[in-house]
Structure formats: C-alpha cells, structure tokens
Motif scaffolding. Structure first.
Motif, PDB file in Angstrom:
ATOM      1  N   ALA A 139       1.362  -1.597  -0.319  1.00  0.00           N
ATOM      2  CA  ALA A 139      -0.031   0.231   0.003  1.00  0.00           C
ATOM      3  C   ALA A 139       1.030   1.359  -0.115  1.00  0.00           C
ATOM      4  CB  ALA A 139      -0.845  -0.588   0.791  1.00  0.00           C
ATOM      5  N   ASP A 140       2.035   1.398   0.713  1.00  0.00           N
ATOM      6  CA  ASP A 140       2.790   2.843   0.872  1.00  0.00           C
ATOM      7  C   ASP A 140       3.958   2.214  -0.463  1.00  0.00           C
ATOM      8  OD1 ASP A 140       2.793   3.553   2.737  1.00  0.00           O
ATOM      9  OD2 ASP A 140       3.927   2.564   3.925  1.00  0.00           O
ATOM     10  N   VAL A 141       3.592   2.459  -1.566  1.00  0.00           N
ATOM     11  CA  VAL A 141       4.314   1.804  -2.558  1.00  0.00           C
ATOM     12  C   VAL A 141       3.483   3.244  -3.713  1.00  0.00           C
ATOM     13  CG1 VAL A 141       4.208   0.786  -4.823  1.00  0.00           C
ATOM     14  CG2 VAL A 141       4.993  -0.342  -3.523  1.00  0.00           C
ATOM     15  N   LEU A 142       2.061   2.713  -3.186  1.00  0.00           N
ATOM     16  CA  LEU A 142       0.919   4.143  -3.305  1.00  0.00           C
ATOM     17  C   LEU A 142       1.235   5.400  -2.920  1.00  0.00           C
ATOM     18  CD1 LEU A 142      -2.439   2.037  -4.228  1.00  0.00           C
ATOM     19  CD2 LEU A 142      -0.295   2.897  -5.509  1.00  0.00           C
ATOM     20  N   ASN A 143       1.607   5.796  -1.364  1.00  0.00           N
ATOM     21  CA  ASN A 143       1.407   6.529  -0.986  1.00  0.00           C
ATOM     22  C   ASN A 143       3.219   7.324  -1.389  1.00  0.00           C
ATOM     23  OD1 ASN A 143      -0.187   6.133   1.351  1.00  0.00           O
ATOM     24  ND2 ASN A 143       0.287   4.642   1.808  1.00  0.00           N
ATOM     25  N   VAL A 144       3.840   6.749  -1.270  1.00  0.00           N
ATOM     26  CA  VAL A 144       5.190   6.700  -2.158  1.00  0.00           C
ATOM     27  C   VAL A 144       5.200   7.986  -3.181  1.00  0.00           C
ATOM     28  CG1 VAL A 144       7.780   6.877  -2.209  1.00  0.00           C
ATOM     29  CG2 VAL A 144       6.428   5.537  -0.057  1.00  0.00           C
ATOM     30  N   ALA A 145       4.579   6.793  -4.504  1.00  0.00           N
ATOM     31  CA  ALA A 145       3.736   7.405  -5.806  1.00  0.00           C
ATOM     32  C   ALA A 145       3.720   9.015  -6.002  1.00  0.00           C
ATOM     33  CB  ALA A 145       3.899   5.950  -6.322  1.00  0.00           C
ATOM     34  N   LEU A 146       2.231   8.366  -5.077  1.00  0.00           N
ATOM     35  CA  LEU A 146       2.062   9.992  -5.391  1.00  0.00           C
ATOM     36  C   LEU A 146       1.895  11.227  -4.031  1.00  0.00           C
ATOM     37  CD1 LEU A 146      -0.358  11.484  -6.245  1.00  0.00           C
ATOM     38  CD2 LEU A 146      -2.035  10.034  -4.551  1.00  0.00           C
ATOM     39  N   LEU A 147       2.733  10.708  -2.456  1.00  0.00           N
ATOM     40  CA  LEU A 147       2.498  11.548  -2.131  1.00  0.00           C
ATOM     41  C   LEU A 147       3.870  11.599  -1.294  1.00  0.00           C
ATOM     42  CD1 LEU A 147      -0.217  10.795   0.208  1.00  0.00           C
ATOM     43  CD2 LEU A 147      -0.555  12.844  -1.470  1.00  0.00           C
ATOM     44  N   GLY A 148       5.093  11.007  -1.763  1.00  0.00           N
ATOM     45  CA  GLY A 148       5.909  10.842  -1.382  1.00  0.00           C
ATOM     46  C   GLY A 148       6.406  10.175  -0.282  1.00  0.00           C
ATOM     47  N   ILE A 149       6.144  10.022   0.869  1.00  0.00           N
ATOM     48  CA  ILE A 149       5.968   9.428   2.435  1.00  0.00           C
ATOM     49  C   ILE A 149       5.243   8.343   2.533  1.00  0.00           C
ATOM     50  CG2 ILE A 149       3.853  10.866   2.946  1.00  0.00           C
ATOM     51  CD1 ILE A 149       6.054  11.750   5.151  1.00  0.00           C
ATOM     52  N   THR A 150       6.025   7.445   3.895  1.00  0.00           N
ATOM     53  CA  THR A 150       4.862   6.188   3.456  1.00  0.00           C
ATOM     54  C   THR A 150       3.944   6.794   4.218  1.00  0.00           C
ATOM     55  OG1 THR A 150       6.228   5.495   5.248  1.00  0.00           O
ATOM     56  CG2 THR A 150       6.955   4.768   3.079  1.00  0.00           C
ATOM     57  N   ALA A 151       2.959   5.789   4.807  1.00  0.00           N
ATOM     58  CA  ALA A 151       2.552   6.057   6.364  1.00  0.00           C
ATOM     59  C   ALA A 151       3.149   6.277   7.755  1.00  0.00           C
ATOM     60  CB  ALA A 151       1.213   4.653   5.901  1.00  0.00           C
ATOM     61  N   LYS A 152       4.130   5.171   7.740  1.00  0.00           N
ATOM     62  CA  LYS A 152       4.679   5.797   8.963  1.00  0.00           C
ATOM     63  C   LYS A 152       5.468   6.340   9.194  1.00  0.00           C
ATOM     64  CE  LYS A 152       7.903   3.209  11.790  1.00  0.00           C
ATOM     65  NZ  LYS A 152       9.193   1.629  11.456  1.00  0.00           N
ATOM     66  N   GLU A 153       5.894   6.520   8.309  1.00  0.00           N
ATOM     67  CA  GLU A 153       6.697   8.277   8.342  1.00  0.00           C
ATOM     68  C   GLU A 153       5.472   9.599   8.842  1.00  0.00           C
ATOM     69  OE1 GLU A 153       9.880   7.504   4.978  1.00  0.00           O
ATOM     70  OE2 GLU A 153       8.738   8.085   3.947  1.00  0.00           O
ATOM     71  N   TRP A 154       4.663   9.178   8.034  1.00  0.00           N
ATOM     72  CA  TRP A 154       3.142  10.336   7.601  1.00  0.00           C
ATOM     73  C   TRP A 154       3.544  10.653   9.490  1.00  0.00           C
ATOM     74  CZ3 TRP A 154      -1.612  10.993   9.321  1.00  0.00           C
ATOM     75  CH2 TRP A 154      -2.079  11.835   9.249  1.00  0.00           C
ATOM     76  N   ARG A 155       3.056   8.920   9.956  1.00  0.00           N
ATOM     77  CA  ARG A 155       2.403   9.568  11.231  1.00  0.00           C
ATOM     78  C   ARG A 155       2.854  10.012  12.657  1.00  0.00           C
ATOM     79  NH1 ARG A 155      -0.441   4.199  10.262  1.00  0.00           N
ATOM     80  NH2 ARG A 155       2.039   3.320  10.136  1.00  0.00           N
ATOM     81  N   GLU A 156       4.901   9.437  12.020  1.00  0.00           N
ATOM     82  CA  GLU A 156       6.285  10.160  12.807  1.00  0.00           C
ATOM     83  C   GLU A 156       6.293  11.492  12.490  1.00  0.00           C
ATOM     84  OE1 GLU A 156       9.129   7.486  11.875  1.00  0.00           O
ATOM     85  OE2 GLU A 156       8.733   6.071  12.670  1.00  0.00           O
ATOM     86  N   ALA A 157       5.494  12.336  11.905  1.00  0.00           N
ATOM     87  CA  ALA A 157       5.894  13.766  11.251  1.00  0.00           C
ATOM     88  C   ALA A 157       4.663  14.408  12.115  1.00  0.00           C
ATOM     89  CB  ALA A 157       6.026  13.447   9.753  1.00  0.00           C
ATOM     90  N   ASN A 158       3.538  13.424  12.612  1.00  0.00           N
ATOM     91  CA  ASN A 158       2.223  13.933  12.189  1.00  0.00           C
ATOM     92  C   ASN A 158       2.042  13.488  13.954  1.00  0.00           C
ATOM     93  OD1 ASN A 158       1.724  16.317   9.570  1.00  0.00           O
ATOM     94  ND2 ASN A 158       2.362  14.197   8.912  1.00  0.00           N
ATOM     95  N   PRO A 159       2.515  13.099  14.317  1.00  0.00           N
ATOM     96  CA  PRO A 159       2.242  13.054  15.973  1.00  0.00           C
ATOM     97  C   PRO A 159       0.716  13.269  16.364  1.00  0.00           C
ATOM     98  CG  PRO A 159       3.715  14.724  16.818  1.00  0.00           C
ATOM     99  CD  PRO A 159       3.213  14.042  14.912  1.00  0.00           C
ATOM    100  N   ASP A 160      -0.184  14.240  16.270  1.00  0.00           N
ATOM    101  CA  ASP A 160      -1.205  15.351  17.020  1.00  0.00           C
ATOM    102  C   ASP A 160      -2.068  15.170  15.988  1.00  0.00           C
ATOM    103  OD1 ASP A 160       1.066  15.393  19.068  1.00  0.00           O
ATOM    104  OD2 ASP A 160       0.752  17.598  18.283  1.00  0.00           O
ATOM    105  N   LEU A 161      -2.305  14.285  14.424  1.00  0.00           N
ATOM    106  CA  LEU A 161      -3.022  14.317  14.057  1.00  0.00           C
ATOM    107  C   LEU A 161      -4.030  12.718  14.549  1.00  0.00           C
ATOM    108  CD1 LEU A 161      -1.814  15.927  10.873  1.00  0.00           C
ATOM    109  CD2 LEU A 161      -3.357  17.440  12.179  1.00  0.00           C
ATOM    110  N   LYS A 162      -5.349  12.610  14.152  1.00  0.00           N
ATOM    111  CA  LYS A 162      -6.221  12.080  13.854  1.00  0.00           C
ATOM    112  C   LYS A 162      -5.733  10.838  12.586  1.00  0.00           C
ATOM    113  CE  LYS A 162      -8.797  13.026  17.935  1.00  0.00           C
ATOM    114  NZ  LYS A 162     -10.079  13.211  18.787  1.00  0.00           N
ATOM    115  N   GLY A 163      -6.343  10.127  12.165  1.00  0.00           N
ATOM    116  CA  GLY A 163      -6.873   9.101  11.561  1.00  0.00           C
ATOM    117  C   GLY A 163      -5.407   8.907  10.000  1.00  0.00           C
ATOM    118  N   ASN A 164      -5.297   8.275   8.958  1.00  0.00           N
ATOM    119  CA  ASN A 164      -3.779   8.809   8.232  1.00  0.00           C
ATOM    120  C   ASN A 164      -3.742   9.291   7.387  1.00  0.00           C
ATOM    121  OD1 ASN A 164      -5.583   6.974   6.160  1.00  0.00           O
ATOM    122  ND2 ASN A 164      -6.259   5.985   6.828  1.00  0.00           N
TER     123      ASN A 164
END
Length: 266
Positions: free
Chosen positions: A183-208
């Motif tokens: 699934a992260d192949v799509l995240n990286v291809a489109l958004l340039g970041i994995t789901a885990k990297e996004w969560r680590e960068a946005n610890p205060d945001l809810k959801g994904n």
C-alpha cells in the motif's frame, strides 16, 4: 447540529426529518428592542403564512383549531406560545425544544419569514450565509464520496496482493506487513512518504495520511490502485511499479490541477 453567524449573531440549525430547522431564539437576538417569538406568532400575517405552509406540507394539520386561533389574531388580548400552537394544531413548521439545544425552532421556509420580521437586511444576510453552509456541505460530500471510492478500490488492490505476492506459508502478521508495504508503494508514488513516516511527522493528527489528501489526490489514488493491481497480476516487480506509478501520478495530477484551475472540477 450546524451553526451559522449572521450580523454577529450565532444561529443553530438542526435536522428534523432531514429538513433544516433554524433556532428562532438565536435569531431574535439580532432584533432591536425587547421582543419575543410570541410577538411574531400573534401577527395575523404570520399565522396566515404558517397556515398555508402547513396546508401544503402537513396532511395532519388541524385546520379547525387553526381557524379558531387565526380568528383571534389582531386582538390586544391574543397571545399564544409556540408549544400551545403546535399542540392545538399539530403543526410541523415550528418546534419548542428543551434541553441542551433548547429553544424555538422553525423550518427554514418559516425561519426566513421570521428573518424578514427582524429586518430585510437580516434576511438577505441569513440567506447568503445559509447558502454558503450548503455549498460547504456539498463540497464535503464530494470529498467523502471520493474517499469511499478510494477505500473500495483499495480492496481490489489488497486482493491482488493476496493472490499474487503473498506465499501461503506466511503468518497473519507477515501478511499484514506485506499489505502495508505494498500500500505504501502508492503513498510514496503519489505523496512521497510512507504511512509510518507520515504518522511520525504528524503525531498530533488523527486518522491516516489519506484522510488529509486533497480531492484531486484521492481521484489519482483511486486510479493508481486499479493500475497497481493490474501491474501486480502481471508480475511486475515493486521497484519497477513504483517508478511507473510515480510517472502516472505526476501526469494525472498535472491534468487534474489544470482542470481545477479552469474551474471545471468542483
């Protein structure tokens, strides 16, 4: 419950049987002087308008009781509360609510007439603000529909992974890890970041990460999920898929953003 602000006055709006009802108690704060909703309700023109509205929309309206009430309109001694009016006539255009969001509420058609009683200017502004609220709701609905489409296509994507990339001897935990990785192949291809990297960068945001995507990104993601499923079924390796999906994402986002700039995409 929704809320709009008109001329520095906050007005609550609730849904009753999928219809919008405005809080007249809130609206009354915008009228100069010491007035009550009963002052408006005792007016003969008000009663005639409500009676016609009820005739059109309420088959259970008690016309006999309403006729008695209307015949008293104009007398100095005449006064009737919303609660009494509703109980005697079985009206649906008005409601007297108790509790946390208590107050007198009216169907939007009636509330706009009440706004005119406050002042013509107030009615104009309340119509404008209410339309803005409806436009925002439509935009949010469009975003939600595309988000759900993305979720549905994700099942196609994960099913392709299950059938083509996951050996049967893997444990459930390992399978989950592979799902997340693909699934992260799509995240990286489109958004340039994995789901885990996004969560680590946005610890205060809810959801994904996808909950914060734009409508155009969700449209592109929906297309990419289908394409990635096809690539997987063809046995294309992950690295090659990532490069190809990234090219597709760049091309599609350019097109979508161009269309939006032309105001063809809402």
């Amino acid at each position: 419950m929704a809320k709009i602000t008109v001329k520095d006055t906050d007005i609550a709006i609730v849904q009753v049987n999928n219809e919008d009802y405005f809080c007249l108690t809130d609206m009354l704060k915008a009228k100069d002087g010491d007035f009550f909703v009963t002052d408006w309700l005792r007016n003969r023109n008000t009663l005639e308008y409500i009676g016609i509205w009820e005739q059109v929309y309420n088959p259970g309206f008690n016309y006999g009781e309403f006729a008695i009430i209307k015949s008293q309109a104009g007398l100095n001694s005449f006064k009737i509360s919303v609660k009494e009016f509703v109980e005697r006539t079985n009206a649906i255009s008005l409601q007297a609510k108790a509790g946390r969001y208590g107050g007198t509420y009216a169907h939007k058609d009636i509330a706009l007439e009440f706004a005119m009683w406050i002042s013509p200017e107030f009615k104009i502004y309340i119509v404008k603000e209410f339309q803005r609220l409806k436009d925002e709701e439509q935009k949010q609905l469009g975003w939600s529909v595309k988000r759900e489409l993305s979720k549905l296509n994700y099942h196609i994507h994960t099913d392709a992974i299950k059938q083509n990339l996951i050996p049967p001897e893997l444990t459930s935990q390992q399978k989950s890890f592979v799902y997340a990785e693909k699934a992260d192949v799509l995240n990286v291809a489109l958004l340039g970041i994995t789901a885990k990297e996004w969560r680590e960068a946005n610890p205060d945001l809810k959801g994904n990460i996808r909950d914060y995507a734009t409508i155009n990104q969700l449209i592109c993601l929906s297309n990419m999920e289908n394409l990635n499923a096809v690539f997987i079924q063809k046995g294309i390796e992950q690295q090659e898929r990532l490069v190809e999906l990234n090219k597709i994402a760049i091309q599609q986002m350019k097109v979508l953003e161009t269309v939006e700039d032309r105001q063809l995409l809402k």
